[in-house]
Design an enzyme around this catalytic site. Structure first.
Site, PDB file in Angstrom:
ATOM      1  NE  ARG A 163      34.467  35.218  16.733  1.00 39.70           N
ATOM      2  CZ  ARG A 163      35.706  35.707  17.322  1.00 39.70           C
ATOM      3  NH1 ARG A 163      36.200  36.011  18.827  1.00 39.70           N
ATOM      4  NH2 ARG A 163      36.657  36.605  16.783  1.00 39.70           N
ATOM      5  CB  SER A 240      33.699  34.397   9.842  1.00 34.34           C
ATOM      6  OG  SER A 240      34.360  35.252   9.732  1.00 34.34           O
ATOM      7  CD  GLU A 338      31.943  31.728  14.311  1.00 33.34           C
ATOM      8  OE1 GLU A 338      32.322  30.724  14.834  1.00 33.34           O
ATOM      9  OE2 GLU A 338      31.016  31.307  15.214  1.00 33.34           O
TER      10      GLU A 338
HETATM   11  C1  LIG Z   1      29.727  41.581   8.216  1.00 36.56           C
HETATM   12  C2  LIG Z   1      29.873  41.476   9.348  1.00 36.56           C
HETATM   13  C3  LIG Z   1      31.247  41.273  10.261  1.00 36.56           C
HETATM   14  C4  LIG Z   1      31.477  40.501  11.478  1.00 36.56           C
HETATM   15  N1  LIG Z   1      32.193  40.366  12.239  1.00 36.56           N
HETATM   16  C5  LIG Z   1      32.567  40.020  13.228  1.00 36.56           C
HETATM   17  C6  LIG Z   1      33.770  39.767  14.195  1.00 36.56           C
HETATM   18  O1  LIG Z   1      34.766  41.130  14.009  1.00 36.56           O
HETATM   19  N2  LIG Z   1      33.899  39.261  14.906  1.00 36.56           N
HETATM   20  C7  LIG Z   1      32.417  38.966  15.431  1.00 36.56           C
HETATM   21  O2  LIG Z   1      32.967  37.943  16.334  1.00 36.56           O
HETATM   22  N3  LIG Z   1      31.379  38.423  15.370  1.00 36.56           N
HETATM   23  C8  LIG Z   1      31.749  39.287  14.153  1.00 36.56           C
HETATM   24  N4  LIG Z   1      30.083  39.196  12.708  1.00 36.56           N
HETATM   25  C9  LIG Z   1      29.118  38.027  13.267  1.00 36.56           C
HETATM   26  C10 LIG Z   1      27.949  39.107  14.562  1.00 36.56           C
HETATM   27  O3  LIG Z   1      28.049  40.315  14.252  1.00 36.56           O
HETATM   28  C11 LIG Z   1      28.103  38.355  15.664  1.00 36.56           C
HETATM   29  O4  LIG Z   1      27.891  37.087  16.236  1.00 36.56           O
HETATM   30  C12 LIG Z   1      27.305  39.466  16.307  1.00 36.56           C
HETATM   31  O5  LIG Z   1      27.237  38.572  17.500  1.00 36.56           O
HETATM   32  C13 LIG Z   1      25.644  38.331  16.541  1.00 36.56           C
HETATM   33  O6  LIG Z   1      25.017  39.561  17.173  1.00 36.56           O
HETATM   34  P1  LIG Z   1      23.372  39.903  17.136  1.00 36.56           P
HETATM   35  O7  LIG Z   1      22.641  40.689  17.858  1.00 36.56           O
HETATM   36  O8  LIG Z   1      22.782  39.783  15.050  1.00 36.56           O
HETATM   37  O9  LIG Z   1      22.747  38.238  16.888  1.00 36.56           O
HETATM   38  P2  LIG Z   1      22.209  37.204  16.223  1.00 36.56           P
HETATM   39  O10 LIG Z   1      22.470  37.171  15.158  1.00 36.56           O
HETATM   40  O11 LIG Z   1      20.812  38.437  15.987  1.00 36.56           O
HETATM   41  O12 LIG Z   1      22.114  36.172  17.167  1.00 36.56           O
HETATM   42  C14 LIG Z   1      23.139  35.441  17.841  1.00 36.56           C
HETATM   43  C15 LIG Z   1      22.744  34.974  18.756  1.00 36.56           C
HETATM   44  O13 LIG Z   1      22.938  35.008  19.725  1.00 36.56           O
HETATM   45  C16 LIG Z   1      21.503  34.797  20.707  1.00 36.56           C
HETATM   46  N5  LIG Z   1      21.186  35.670  21.309  1.00 36.56           N
HETATM   47  C17 LIG Z   1      20.862  37.254  20.461  1.00 36.56           C
HETATM   48  N6  LIG Z   1      20.547  38.452  21.894  1.00 36.56           N
HETATM   49  C18 LIG Z   1      20.171  37.215  22.823  1.00 36.56           C
HETATM   50  C19 LIG Z   1      19.473  37.991  23.778  1.00 36.56           C
HETATM   51  N7  LIG Z   1      19.784  38.999  24.225  1.00 36.56           N
HETATM   52  N8  LIG Z   1      20.104  36.320  24.888  1.00 36.56           N
HETATM   53  C20 LIG Z   1      19.868  35.221  24.447  1.00 36.56           C
HETATM   54  N9  LIG Z   1      20.647  34.825  23.713  1.00 36.56           N
HETATM   55  C21 LIG Z   1      20.301  35.980  22.327  1.00 36.56           C
HETATM   56  C22 LIG Z   1      20.324  34.682  19.295  1.00 36.56           C
HETATM   57  O14 LIG Z   1      19.729  33.557  19.306  1.00 36.56           O
HETATM   58  C23 LIG Z   1      21.801  33.525  18.273  1.00 36.56           C
HETATM   59  O15 LIG Z   1      21.786  32.617  18.857  1.00 36.56           O
HETATM   60  C24 LIG Z   1      30.309  39.586  11.993  1.00 36.56           C
HETATM   61  C25 LIG Z   1      28.419  39.840  11.698  1.00 36.56           C
HETATM   62  C26 LIG Z   1      28.918  40.604   9.801  1.00 36.56           C
HETATM   63  C27 LIG Z   1      27.477  40.255   9.146  1.00 36.56           C
END
Ligand SMILES: Cc1cc2nc3c(=O)[nH]c(=O)nc-3n(C[C@H](O)[C@H](O)[C@H](O)COP(=O)(O)OP(=O)(O)OC[C@H]3O[C@@H](n4cnc5c(N)ncnc54)[C@H](O)[C@@H]3O)c2cc1C
Length: 342
Positions: A163, A240, A338
């Site tokens: 991660r 998480s 996390e």
């Molecule tokens: C119900 C649920 C289940 C989940 N299950 C998992 C799982 O099984 N495994 C897992 O790994 N994660 C899981 N997650 C966590 C989450 O889905 C991941 O971390 C995902 O990658 C976040 O994506 P996001 O687009 O929502 O990013 P955000 O939460 O909006 O941003 C995450 C980070 O990425 C940065 N960022 C976003 N876009 C860009 C870009 N284009 N360029 C540079 N930086 C950027 C942001 O600044 C921030 O630091 C889960 C979340 C939820 C709500």
């Protein structure tokens, strides 16, 4: 096109459903629009978000939120055994997984239904059911806001770990614009983790049928995830909430002594023993409990939820602190979040 909004309501842009606003919100749908932005002029702090599924907004955001609507999926090359696909940062990651499965491409089926967008997947090195996105990433393309130029990194230069990646540690320097993935056309299911085999109706030691498709694995992953995780859009959460702590073997033995007769779940890792944070939280009696509008998910104690949809950031943070204190008091372990607090 560059969409600019002032006082933007972010409640649909964070899966916790925090009712917060951003002073400035800019959404671009092409690389040219991103490059047109004058980063020196943007109100600070500047934060690029994806789907907001790993974020906890702790209040209204007083600077500039950036968001990508760069949404394309393009096959760059393919042969009998593999395919190389370029995907825009604003594509919903699960839409990419669906497209891969529909085409019979292996590599992201175990990552199905992970919320969020493609750009963030490469930041977070998302993972599930024994798969990590780093294993299918070939190249990450980004805009370097410090140098004002486009750059690209091979996966081996992204410092990928659990991660984690270089992009998490350079304070928003790189904005990921698109990611090139390499997927396989050759039969390569990975079913050893979690209860995927059971979800596919297979006995633990049974051979995997050669007729199994990426779509069947995807559907099994979706079934398993829906059984234990809150549905995005219905129950607010960020997945998480805490990292799984890594402790020394000696500390692990001490924890075992605290719960005689109970098997403490653990995985051996390079620097010690990893203990599931969800198990520690559950042992402290938090699973399914509520604290005001915030709560702990009844099917997975690692997930904090906006139980009523009305939780204020302070209520989630208060619950987080209560859990940290009780795990520390009971087991002497300090849990770390996390989820990124912004
Ligand atoms: C119900 C649920 C289940 C989940 N299950 C998992 C799982 O099984 N495994 C897992 O790994 N994660 C899981 N997650 C966590 C989450 O889905 C991941 O971390 C995902 O990658 C976040 O994506 P996001 O687009 O929502 O990013 P955000 O939460 O909006 O941003 C995450 C980070 O990425 C940065 N960022 C976003 N876009 C860009 C870009 N284009 N360029 C540079 N930086 C950027 C942001 O600044 C921030 O630091 C889960 C979340 C939820 C709500």
């Amino acid at each position: 096109m560059l969409k600019k909004e002032y006082g933007k309501d972010l409640s649909r842009l964070n899966t916790f459903g925090m009712k917060v606003t951003a002073r400035y919100f800019y959404e671009y749908d092409s690389l040219a629009d991103l490059l047109d932005l004058d980063f020196e002029e943007l109100a600070r702090p500047v934060k690029h978000i994806g789907g907001g599924s790993n974020l906890l907004f702790t209040g209204d955001f007083r600077g500039t939120i950036l968001h990508s609507a760069v949404r394309f999926m393009e096959v760059l090359s393919q042969d009998a055994s593999s395919v190389t696909v370029s995907v825009g940062s604003g594509v919903v990651f699960d839409e990419f997984c669906a497209r891969a499965a529909e085409n019979g491409w292996w590599g992201v089926e175990n990552l199905s239904l992970i919320p969020g967008e493609v750009g963030a997947s490469a930041v977070q090195n998302i993972g599930a059911y024994g798969a990590e996105v780093k294993d299918v990433i070939r190249t990450v393309f980004a805009y370097d806001t410090r140098e004002g130029e486009m750059v690209h990194f091979d996966a081996s230069d992204c410092a990928y770990a659990y991660r984690d990646s270089r992009f998490k540690h350079e304070d928003g320097r790189y904005i990921i614009t698109h990611v090139v993935f390499s997927l396989s056309k050759q039969w390569s299911p990975r079913l050893d983790y979690g209860n995927l085999k059971a979800a596919l109706g297979l006995e633990p030691d049974a051979p995997v049928p050669s007729s199994l498709t990426p779509m069947q694995v995807r559907e099994a992953v979706i079934r398993v995830r829906n059984e234990k995780l809150p549905e995005v859009g219905k129950v607010g959460s960020a997945g998480s909430f805490f990292k799984n702590p890594v402790v020394s073997r000696e500390k692990y033995e001490q924890i075992c002594a605290l719960v005689p007769g109970v098997r403490v779940p653990h995985y051996d890792v390079a620097d010690g023993v990893k203990i599931p944070a969800g198990w520690l939280i559950e042992q402290c009696g938090w699973k399914g409990r509520r604290s005001g509008n915030a709560g702990v998910w009844g099917k997975q104690a690692l997930v904090l939820v906006n139980a009523t949809g009305q939780a204020e950031p302070e209520e989630i943070i208060r619950l987080e602190k209560q859990i940290v204190v009780s795990v520390r008091d009971r087991f002497g372990i300090s849990l770390e979040p996390e989820v990124e607090h912004i």
